[in-house]
Design a protein around this motif. Structure first.
Motif, PDB file in Angstrom:
ATOM      1  N   LEU A 196      13.948  -9.017  15.497  1.00 53.16           N
ATOM      2  CA  LEU A 196      13.528  -9.993  14.392  1.00 53.16           C
ATOM      3  C   LEU A 196      14.929  -9.958  13.470  1.00 53.16           C
ATOM      4  O   LEU A 196      15.814 -10.769  13.367  1.00 53.16           O
ATOM      5  N   TYR A 197      15.102  -8.728  12.753  1.00 48.53           N
ATOM      6  CA  TYR A 197      16.146  -8.442  11.787  1.00 48.53           C
ATOM      7  C   TYR A 197      17.055  -6.771  12.366  1.00 48.53           C
ATOM      8  O   TYR A 197      16.725  -5.860  11.175  1.00 48.53           O
ATOM      9  N   PRO A 198      17.431  -6.645  13.016  1.00 46.01           N
ATOM     10  CA  PRO A 198      18.360  -5.272  13.307  1.00 46.01           C
ATOM     11  C   PRO A 198      19.463  -4.752  12.571  1.00 46.01           C
ATOM     12  O   PRO A 198      19.137  -4.149  12.968  1.00 46.01           O
ATOM     13  N   HIS A 199      19.452  -6.068  12.066  1.00 47.17           N
ATOM     14  CA  HIS A 199      20.460  -5.411  10.800  1.00 47.17           C
ATOM     15  C   HIS A 199      19.647  -5.070   9.444  1.00 47.17           C
ATOM     16  O   HIS A 199      20.495  -5.139   8.585  1.00 47.17           O
ATOM     17  N   ALA A 200      18.856  -5.339   9.549  1.00 45.00           N
ATOM     18  CA  ALA A 200      17.992  -5.095   8.209  1.00 45.00           C
ATOM     19  C   ALA A 200      18.079  -3.884   7.338  1.00 45.00           C
ATOM     20  O   ALA A 200      17.787  -2.793   8.352  1.00 45.00           O
ATOM     21  N   SER A 201      17.771  -3.809   6.182  1.00 45.14           N
ATOM     22  CA  SER A 201      17.358  -2.541   5.517  1.00 45.14           C
ATOM     23  C   SER A 201      16.094  -2.298   4.650  1.00 45.14           C
ATOM     24  O   SER A 201      15.701  -3.383   4.704  1.00 45.14           O
ATOM     25  N   GLY A 202      15.547  -1.680   4.006  1.00 43.96           N
ATOM     26  CA  GLY A 202      14.486  -1.826   2.667  1.00 43.96           C
ATOM     27  C   GLY A 202      13.874  -0.394   2.764  1.00 43.96           C
ATOM     28  O   GLY A 202      14.498   0.686   3.267  1.00 43.96           O
ATOM     29  N   HIS A 203      13.073  -0.322   2.274  1.00 46.97           N
ATOM     30  CA  HIS A 203      12.202   0.783   1.548  1.00 46.97           C
ATOM     31  C   HIS A 203      10.050   1.030   2.251  1.00 46.97           C
ATOM     32  O   HIS A 203      10.181   0.009   1.491  1.00 46.97           O
ATOM     33  N   PHE A 204       9.723   1.830   1.629  1.00 44.62           N
ATOM     34  CA  PHE A 204       8.339   1.692   1.049  1.00 44.62           C
ATOM     35  C   PHE A 204       8.440   1.995  -0.055  1.00 44.62           C
ATOM     36  O   PHE A 204       8.799   3.140  -0.748  1.00 44.62           O
ATOM     37  N   TRP A 205       7.218   1.640  -0.701  1.00 44.07           N
ATOM     38  CA  TRP A 205       6.675   2.113  -1.923  1.00 44.07           C
ATOM     39  C   TRP A 205       5.062   2.607  -1.847  1.00 44.07           C
ATOM     40  O   TRP A 205       4.323   1.649  -0.942  1.00 44.07           O
ATOM     41  N   HIS A 206       4.660   3.593  -1.729  1.00 44.68           N
ATOM     42  CA  HIS A 206       3.646   4.653  -1.490  1.00 44.68           C
ATOM     43  C   HIS A 206       3.231   4.548  -3.252  1.00 44.68           C
ATOM     44  O   HIS A 206       3.093   5.033  -3.406  1.00 44.68           O
ATOM     45  N   VAL A 207       1.492   4.445  -2.448  1.00 47.54           N
ATOM     46  CA  VAL A 207       0.976   3.689  -3.994  1.00 47.54           C
ATOM     47  C   VAL A 207       0.125   5.064  -3.358  1.00 47.54           C
ATOM     48  O   VAL A 207      -0.593   5.130  -3.378  1.00 47.54           O
ATOM     49  N   ALA A 208      -0.141   5.669  -5.159  1.00 48.17           N
ATOM     50  CA  ALA A 208      -1.340   6.891  -4.992  1.00 48.17           C
ATOM     51  C   ALA A 208      -2.727   6.655  -5.912  1.00 48.17           C
ATOM     52  O   ALA A 208      -2.955   5.033  -5.962  1.00 48.17           O
ATOM     53  N   LEU A 209      -3.327   7.246  -5.244  1.00 52.71           N
ATOM     54  CA  LEU A 209      -4.374   7.583  -5.620  1.00 52.71           C
ATOM     55  C   LEU A 209      -5.229   8.318  -6.598  1.00 52.71           C
ATOM     56  O   LEU A 209      -4.443   9.416  -6.495  1.00 52.71           O
ATOM     57  N   PRO A 210      -5.780   8.469  -7.260  1.00 53.97           N
ATOM     58  CA  PRO A 210      -6.643   6.456  -8.011  1.00 53.97           C
ATOM     59  C   PRO A 210      -5.529   5.536  -7.924  1.00 53.97           C
ATOM     60  O   PRO A 210      -4.518   6.051  -8.722  1.00 53.97           O
ATOM     61  N   PRO A 211      -6.274   4.446  -8.132  1.00 55.35           N
ATOM     62  CA  PRO A 211      -5.395   3.410  -8.612  1.00 55.35           C
ATOM     63  C   PRO A 211      -5.397   3.537  -9.792  1.00 55.35           C
ATOM     64  O   PRO A 211      -5.741   4.028 -10.842  1.00 55.35           O
ATOM     65  N   THR A 212      -3.310   3.497 -10.357  1.00 56.18           N
ATOM     66  CA  THR A 212      -3.190   3.926 -11.647  1.00 56.18           C
ATOM     67  C   THR A 212      -2.660   2.652 -12.388  1.00 56.18           C
ATOM     68  O   THR A 212      -2.852   1.219 -11.490  1.00 56.18           O
ATOM     69  N   ALA A 213      -3.479   1.945 -13.590  1.00 57.86           N
ATOM     70  CA  ALA A 213      -2.832   0.335 -14.284  1.00 57.86           C
ATOM     71  C   ALA A 213      -1.681   0.426 -14.881  1.00 57.86           C
ATOM     72  O   ALA A 213      -0.932   1.869 -14.961  1.00 57.86           O
ATOM     73  N   SER A 214      -1.403  -1.102 -15.126  1.00 61.07           N
ATOM     74  CA  SER A 214       0.309  -0.382 -15.824  1.00 61.07           C
ATOM     75  C   SER A 214       0.406   0.098 -16.921  1.00 61.07           C
ATOM     76  O   SER A 214      -0.504   0.090 -18.091  1.00 61.07           O
ATOM     77  N   PRO A 215       0.933   0.804 -17.928  1.00 66.13           N
ATOM     78  CA  PRO A 215       1.556   1.278 -18.825  1.00 66.13           C
ATOM     79  C   PRO A 215       1.220   0.177 -19.964  1.00 66.13           C
ATOM     80  O   PRO A 215       1.156   1.026 -21.132  1.00 66.13           O
ATOM     81  N   THR A 216       1.984  -0.741 -19.770  1.00 65.58           N
ATOM     82  CA  THR A 216       1.688  -2.148 -20.494  1.00 65.58           C
ATOM     83  C   THR A 216      -0.151  -2.382 -21.030  1.00 65.58           C
ATOM     84  O   THR A 216      -0.241  -2.824 -20.118  1.00 65.58           O
ATOM     85  N   PRO A 217      -0.289  -2.592 -22.628  1.00 63.99           N
ATOM     86  CA  PRO A 217      -1.602  -3.410 -21.738  1.00 63.99           C
ATOM     87  C   PRO A 217      -1.978  -4.655 -21.783  1.00 63.99           C
ATOM     88  O   PRO A 217      -1.115  -5.811 -21.188  1.00 63.99           O
ATOM     89  N   SER A 218      -2.890  -5.258 -21.343  1.00 63.83           N
ATOM     90  CA  SER A 218      -3.300  -6.817 -20.344  1.00 63.83           C
ATOM     91  C   SER A 218      -3.175  -7.452 -21.378  1.00 63.83           C
ATOM     92  O   SER A 218      -3.637  -7.476 -22.399  1.00 63.83           O
ATOM     93  N   LYS A 219      -2.463  -8.945 -20.412  1.00 58.98           N
ATOM     94  CA  LYS A 219      -2.590  -9.876 -21.407  1.00 58.98           C
ATOM     95  C   LYS A 219      -3.272 -10.562 -21.239  1.00 58.98           C
ATOM     96  O   LYS A 219      -4.383 -10.945 -20.211  1.00 58.98           O
TER      97      LYS A 219
END
Length: 219
Positions: A196-219
């Protein structure tokens, strides 16, 4: 003579039956040892993420998160939803309120999502890998795509299956993906990159365990 012949035939038959019994017994042992064993259970956060993807890859959860296709695409919206299912929390940088009446670029726009991940990678438990580092990748991880390889990211999906296999005698890792826009649960990464996209590039983001919250407080 007849009696001896019949006796010999009887012994041969018993021997054949014994050999077949041994074969079946070995087959049963191998089967119980793993041939029909279920795959290892996923960690609970990843299982919840995958279950959400299975429920909503073709059945949009518009009541809660809306649909961003009318404003450019729903792929990042969907990936963010799966991360909520995994245990992440919204915050003042990454959010979708009132069924997409109010949403942040980091939530629903792929380049901004990637920028957010990179800026807060440590606190979010994220590690970036190139697309050829598949051995580092697990179910629930994130795949970013730049279809034209022009430096602007276009699409994002999550990893829905990882399969260790062999191709032409070499070890190979198959990656399947779940996502919106081309709605799918097990889209094949190799097919996407070669057909489909032979010229495409990209990358992975591996998500560590345990799940981590964002550094800023919840809105």
């Amino acid at each position: 003579m007849i009696t001896q012949s019949r006796t010999g035939m009887s012994k041969r038959r018993r021997g054949i039956r014994w050999r077949w019994a041994c074969v079946f017994a070995m087959f049963a042992v191998l089967t119980l040892a793993g041939c029909t064993a279920s795959p290892p259970a996923l960690p609970a956060p990843i299982q919840k993420q995958l279950d959400y993807a299975k429920a909503h890859w073709d059945h949009y959860n518009t009541k809660v998160y809306g649909d961003l296709n009318p404003v450019g695409g729903d792929c990042a919206n969907f990936v963010s939803q799966t991360l909520i299912a995994r245990g992440w929390k919204m915050n003042d940088q990454w959010y979708n309120h009132d069924a997409a009446d109010d949403w942040s670029p980091a939530w629903g726009y792929v380049p901004s999502m990637d920028d957010y991940f990179r800026a807060d990678a440590k606190s979010l438990g994220l590690t970036e890998y190139p697309l050829n580092k598949r051995s580092k990748i697990a179910v629930g991880d994130i795949v970013m795509f730049d279809w034209e390889n022009n430096g602007v990211l276009d699409h994002v999906e999550i990893v829905s299956k990882v399969i260790d296999t062999t191709v032409n005698g070499n070890k190979h890792v198959e990656i399947k993906m779940a996502g919106h826009n081309r709605d799918s649960m097990y889209r094949d990464l190799d097919y996407v990159l070669t057909k489909l996209y032979p010229h495409a590039s990209g990358h992975f983001w591996h998500v560590a365990l345990p799940p981590t919250a964002s550094p800023t407080p919840s809105k």
